[in-house]
Design an enzyme around this catalytic site. Structure first.
Site, mmCIF file in Angstrom:
data_model
loop_
_atom_site.group_PDB
_atom_site.id
_atom_site.type_symbol
_atom_site.label_atom_id
_atom_site.label_comp_id
_atom_site.label_asym_id
_atom_site.label_seq_id
_atom_site.Cartn_x
_atom_site.Cartn_y
_atom_site.Cartn_z
ATOM 1 N N LEU A 138 0.805 -1.264 -0.123
ATOM 2 C CA LEU A 138 -0.070 0.071 -0.049
ATOM 3 C C LEU A 138 0.728 1.344 0.028
ATOM 4 C CD1 LEU A 138 -2.729 -1.462 2.492
ATOM 5 C CD2 LEU A 138 -3.115 -1.001 0.171
ATOM 6 N N GLU A 139 0.924 1.895 -1.073
ATOM 7 C CA GLU A 139 1.785 3.200 -1.233
ATOM 8 C C GLU A 139 1.487 4.444 -0.781
ATOM 9 O OE1 GLU A 139 3.577 3.042 -5.170
ATOM 10 O OE2 GLU A 139 4.330 1.000 -4.830
ATOM 11 N N ASN A 140 0.011 4.310 -0.329
ATOM 12 C CA ASN A 140 -0.788 5.711 0.196
ATOM 13 C C ASN A 140 -1.033 5.639 1.544
ATOM 14 O OD1 ASN A 140 -0.819 6.725 -2.678
ATOM 15 N ND2 ASN A 140 -2.018 4.986 -3.159
#
Length: 555
Positions: free
Chosen positions: A380-382
């Site tokens: 999850l890059e956010n």
């Protein structure tokens, strides 16, 4: 990881990690300042600083005649903290005046979302503020400040926490608990007990200097520990007037354990398989190179139900579901693990409460049952919520059992500090965590564990940033180096396979290092990861042939 080989912007990652420097508005006049000796006019008490890193100086002081001066050393960030009584469901503002490089201020144990703020450089006194609301059962929080690895001493003064007081200040603070004893141990837990303190309404448990639990009785079981690892524990007593000094410390060592799926090799290579066509070689699972021990299928998609995910094969691949399942089973028969990856550059899966955590665990387990996946990858890059992602992964573990494979692929900014959400999640589940394959790309220059800034794409960048994780609490077997398989695999950060191998040898044996050399070796380092098996195939399998062979030859 990215679907198009482009990383998210650093500023977005900073905001997602909650690491934004800010100056807030003044507290309401009616609020009380709950921090004791926040101006350090009466020595250091009741503040506690890790590794005896803090002292009180008379100059420079922001006001009065005292200020805190704390000096990071080695892997210690010189964190100084105290626990303060608060009221449930109440709003608080935390503030401090600081001086120095990379100075942090924060609060933990809030019962909601723990907060932090920081400044990269304050040559003169600079104010930091942040705010939070306590949870429905929260009666105390820990406020803290710390510096950064390898940086000079920092200064802090006039630390305040304003909001409703937690009780009658006329009651005396309790004395330190006695008789702290370590009882039964498992690969991931230690049981503790101690004697009651007169006047105490609760107790705080500290692990290696950091608060990990608040309990009402005289026993606790600390979980989330790594197998065969020694830990140091202390306990304090609290009431409405404050917190006692810490008890005499005890040390306990967890028993041996597998730490994730025992079928994953001691040294392993992870590769992401693309469920889409972006110009790289289109593969079926059966085409994935034999050097890959863990194959992460990218990606599951969010559904209309908060926290829930689903997976559908891209029709452009011309790949039947039956063939996909059969190929997964064949890889597993060959000793490989195939897992489902959640997130990616465009992934928007949110696990922010208990309901969404349950939905996440149930939906991932359903995909495991449907396709035969061995586990899950968190990419999850956010940003993520460590409280509820931890809850989700533990619920999934309870369903899937001891052979569950859990991997993570945070960006570099997500693993710069143990207070960041990704790092905290990894530490929270390290008893069931297989490996964290941080993405050493699309980030630019970053700090290493010695406080120096290293340029992306060098041996030093890989080793000095891995050191942060290794010294921050992860076991060597839970640390892998994530790199692009080719110059087309990511926007930046590609290094030749020989550089990856040099970094692995530097970490494992202290050889082939650059200018940075770790203070100790980590022979159990897990291995390496790449984005992606498809881009590797496009480049003639140069990455997996070189790195895979090297990883599998490590003793």
């Amino acid at each position: 990881m990215t679907r198009r080989g482009l990383g998210t912007l650093l500023a977005t990652a900073l905001a997602a990690a909650g690491l934004t420097a800010a100056v807030g508005s003044p507290a309401r006049a009616a609020d009380a300042d709950l921090v004791r000796n926040g101006g350090f006019e009466n020595g250091l008490s009741p503040w506690s600083c890790t590794s005896d890193s803090g002292t009180v100086v008379t100059s420079p002081a922001h006001s009065g005649t005292g200020a805190l001066k704390a000096t990071p050393a080695g892997s210690d960030s010189a964190q100084c903290s105290q626990t303060v009584s608060v009221r449930p469901n109440s709003s608080y503002t935390l503030g401090a005046w600081v001086q120095g490089s990379y100075v942090y201020l924060g609060a933990s144990g809030t019962g909601t979302t723990d907060v932090s703020t920081w400044t990269p450089s304050a040559s003169d006194w600079q104010q930091l503020t942040t705010s939070f609301t306590t949870g429905p059962n929260t009666t105390s929080v820990t406020v803290w400040t710390h510096g950064w690895y390898g940086q000079p001493a920092y200064l802090a003064d006039d630390i305040t926490l304003t909001g409703p007081g937690g009780g009658d200040p006329g009651d005396p603070a309790p004395g330190a608990p006695g008789g702290l004893t370590a009882g039964s141990v498992t690969p991931s837990s230690v049981a503790l007990s101690w004697s009651a303190s007169t006047g105490a309404t609760g107790y705080n448990v500290y692990q290696d200097g950091s608060k990990v639990q608040s309990v009402s009785g005289t026993s606790a079981t600390v979980t989330g520990l790594a197998p065969s690892t020694a830990y140091r524990f202390e306990v304090t007593a609290v009431n409405a007037s404050g917190e006692s000094a810490r008890s005499t410390a005890v040390t306990a060592t967890t028993s041996a354990g597998s730490g994730g799926d025992p079928s994953v090799p001691k040294h392993a290579v992870t590769g992401y398989w693309q469920n889409f066509n972006n110009g790289a070689t289109v593969q079926k699972i059966s085409d994935v190179q034999s050097q890959y021990d863990i194959i992460a299928v990218a990606f599951a998609d969010a559904t209309g139900t908060p926290g829930a995910v689903d997976f559908t094969l891209d029709p452009a691949l011309n790949y039947s579901e039956a063939a996909f399942k059969a190929d997964i089973a064949a890889k597993q028969a060959a000793g490989k693990s195939v897992i489902i990856s959640i997130g990616g550059e465009k992934g928007t899966v949110s696990v922010n409460d208990s309901a969404s955590a349950t939905n996440f665990a149930n939906s991932v387990y359903a995909l495991m049952q449907k396709y035969g996946f061995n586990g899950v990858d968190i990419d999850l890059e956010n940003g993520l919520n460590p409280t509820y992602m931890t809850q989700a992964l533990r619920a999934l573990s309870a369903k899937a059992g001891s052979k569950l494979v859990i991997t993570m692929a945070p960006q570099t900014i997500d693993m710069q500090s143990t207070s960041a959400g990704y790092f905290r999640t990894a530490l929270n589940v390290k008893d069931i965590l297989t490996v964290v394959n941080m993405q050493y790309y699309n980030s630019g220059a970053m700090n290493g564990c010695d406080g120096k800034v290293y340029a992306q794409g060098t041996v030093d960048f890989l080793t000095a940033l891995a050191c942060i994780q290794l010294e921050g609490g992860l076991a060597p077997s839970q640390v892998g180096l994530g790199l692009p398989a080719s110059t087309r695999g990511a926007g930046s950060g590609y290094v030749a396979p020989s550089v990856v191998n040099d970094a692995l040898d530097c970490l494992a044996t202290g050889t082939r290092c650059g200018s940075f050399k770790p203070s100790k070796t980590y022979p159990g380092i897990r291995g390496a990861m790449t984005w992606s098996t498809n881009w590797d195939a496009t480049a003639g399998n140069a990455w997996s042939n070189a790195v895979g062979a090297h990883v599998h030859a490590m003793p």
